[in-house]
Design an enzyme around this catalytic site. Structure first.
Site, short mmCIF file in Angstrom:
data_model
loop_
_atom_site.label_atom_id
_atom_site.label_comp_id
_atom_site.label_asym_id
_atom_site.label_seq_id
_atom_site.Cartn_x
_atom_site.Cartn_y
_atom_site.Cartn_z
N HIS A 193 -11.36 63.06 50.43
CA HIS A 193 -12.07 63.70 51.77
C HIS A 193 -11.55 62.95 52.92
O HIS A 193 -11.96 63.70 54.00
CB HIS A 193 -13.70 63.69 51.56
CG HIS A 193 -14.18 65.01 51.90
ND1 HIS A 193 -13.56 65.77 53.10
CD2 HIS A 193 -15.48 65.42 51.95
CE1 HIS A 193 -14.49 66.68 53.42
NE2 HIS A 193 -15.54 66.52 52.75
N ASP A 227 -10.00 68.34 54.04
CA ASP A 227 -11.43 68.63 54.34
C ASP A 227 -11.82 69.96 53.49
O ASP A 227 -11.19 70.19 52.69
CB ASP A 227 -11.34 69.48 55.92
CG ASP A 227 -11.41 68.29 56.98
OD1 ASP A 227 -11.49 67.20 56.64
OD2 ASP A 227 -10.69 68.70 57.93
#
Length: 409
Positions: A372, A376
């Site tokens: 992450h 995204d």
């Protein structure tokens, strides 16, 4: 002439190897290029060939970690094969042993008193380790002076497995992990600790892929010599999705992002030494036949222990097929320094809604684990949806509405 055999470098980043297995014994006669040992690096298991013919003297033991360039054995190239192979002369017959003299029995010595708690008191380092393991000093036999518990005693101590009540077999065995398995463990822990790993899931209706395979599998196999499996469809779907969402095909290097305009797909396969991840180079340019042939080649080389470091180096994205072992769902761990991995699972008939009707269809759950820090939620979900769309509409999206041309039939 005595030849010193040194450990060759298996790869640029590898500084040491571990002697996994000697394939010859000390004093054996070996032929040039004969495999004399299997050595483990942190990337692969490789065979060590003899550099010359002669009688071998081993200078390292199985399990030893040896630096690249260090001497592991000597080969006497002047020794004759027949001399080395000749059986040793029989030892002279021994004289019959004389009957032992009978002496008056003596009382057995009294047993030594049990060690006191003070004698068993652990060293400070050992005490800390025992506390971390929730073990008491009375649970450990000390090997230090006066029965003192050393740090090694504490490290090797294991918790009690309870008192047996059934009389069954309760044996255990302790074996050293191979260098390859230790490196895999280290990388997996590193991936969990050093990445912001998250997993997103979806499901794929495999009806159309099943229909294509049923229609063309025999013709495909007869023409190309390889089966038409799921991996070619998934690889084509993944490379397409990577081009649509390039962040998933990127890596973090310090404070920079490296994005690739090619798709080197790592494929997790099971080998005799454990999990290996060889790489299909430029998979975006491979046809269905090309993907199936390359996966077969890499899987056979991994199974036979012939995979090379170069074949497992690199890779921009990984596909792992736990479904072949029956896995229904999992959260695959990223293969660092990559940023994403797709987990495939088994196909099960499940009820789904199609055109407003509940029908039974072959369904596979898929999982995308991603870093992450660089990917995204929009990119990760979009990537997995793109994979799902391609797999559910393979003729239109992956085959340009011409299956026979795509399959080179």
């Amino acid at each position: 002439m005595i030849l010193e055999m040194k450990v060759p470098s298996p790869g640029e980043s590898i500084k040491e190897v571990e002697i996994a297995t000697w394939l010859v014994k000390d004093g054996d006669y070996v032929e040039k290029d004969q495999a004399i040992a299997e050595v483990d690096s942190d990337k692969a298991t490789l065979e060590l060939p003899a550099e010359a013919s002669g009688v071998i003297t081993l200078k390292a033991s199985e399990g030893d970690t040896v630096a690249v360039g260090a001497v592991v054995c000597l080969i006497d190239t002047a020794a004759a094969k027949t001399a080395a192979a000749a059986p040793a002369a029989p030892a002279p017959a021994e004289k019959p042993a004389e009957a032992p003299k009978v002496e008056a029995s003596k009382p057995a010595p009294a047993p030594a008193p049990a060690a006191t708690y003070a004698a068993q008191a652990p060293s400070p380092a050992a005490r800390k380790i025992l506390d971390e393991k929730n073990l008491q000093p009375s649970d450990v036999i000390g090997t230090g002076k006066g029965g003192r518990i050393t740090k090694d005693d504490a490290v090797n101590a294991v918790a009690s497995m309870g008192t047996p009540t059934t009389g069954g077999n309760r044996g255990s065995e302790r074996t050293k992990l191979s260098m390859l398995r230790r490196k895999v463990a280290e990388r997996l822990v590193s991936a969990k600790n050093e990445t912001a790993m998250l997993t997103t899931f979806n499901e794929v209706d495999m009806t159309n892929i099943y229909a294509l395979r049923e229609q063309y599998k025999d013709e495909f196999k007869n023409k190309h010599g390889v089966g038409l499996g799921f991996m070619s469809f998934f690889t084509k779907a993944v490379t397409r999705a990577l081009q649509l969402y390039p962040d998933v095909n990127s890596m973090i290097d310090g404070q920079e992002k490296i994005s690739y305009n090619f798709c080197d797909i790592s494929v997790a396969v099971s080998g005799p030494k454990g999990l290996m991840v060889p790489v299909m180079r430029n998979a975006e340019n491979l046809s269905f036949r090309g993907v199936e042939a390359e996966i077969k080649r890499l899987a056979l080389r991994a199974r036979d222990g012939q995979i090379t470091v170069d074949e497992m180096t690199g890779g921009t994205f990984t596909i792992s097929n736990g479904g072949v072992f029956g896995s229904m769902l999992s959260t695959p761990i990223i293969n660092p320094p990559q940023s994403g991995i797709l987990g495939m699972h088994n196909v099960v008939d499940r009820p789904i809604v199609r055109n407003g009707q509940i029908v039974i269809a072959p369904v596979m759950y898929v999982a995308l684990s991603y870093d992450h820090r660089i990917i995204d939620g929009r990119e990760s979900v979009g990537f997995l949806v793109a994979v799902k769309e391609a797999l559910e509409n393979p003729v239109e999206i992956l085959m340009d509405n011409n299956p026979k041309k795509a399959l080179e039939l």
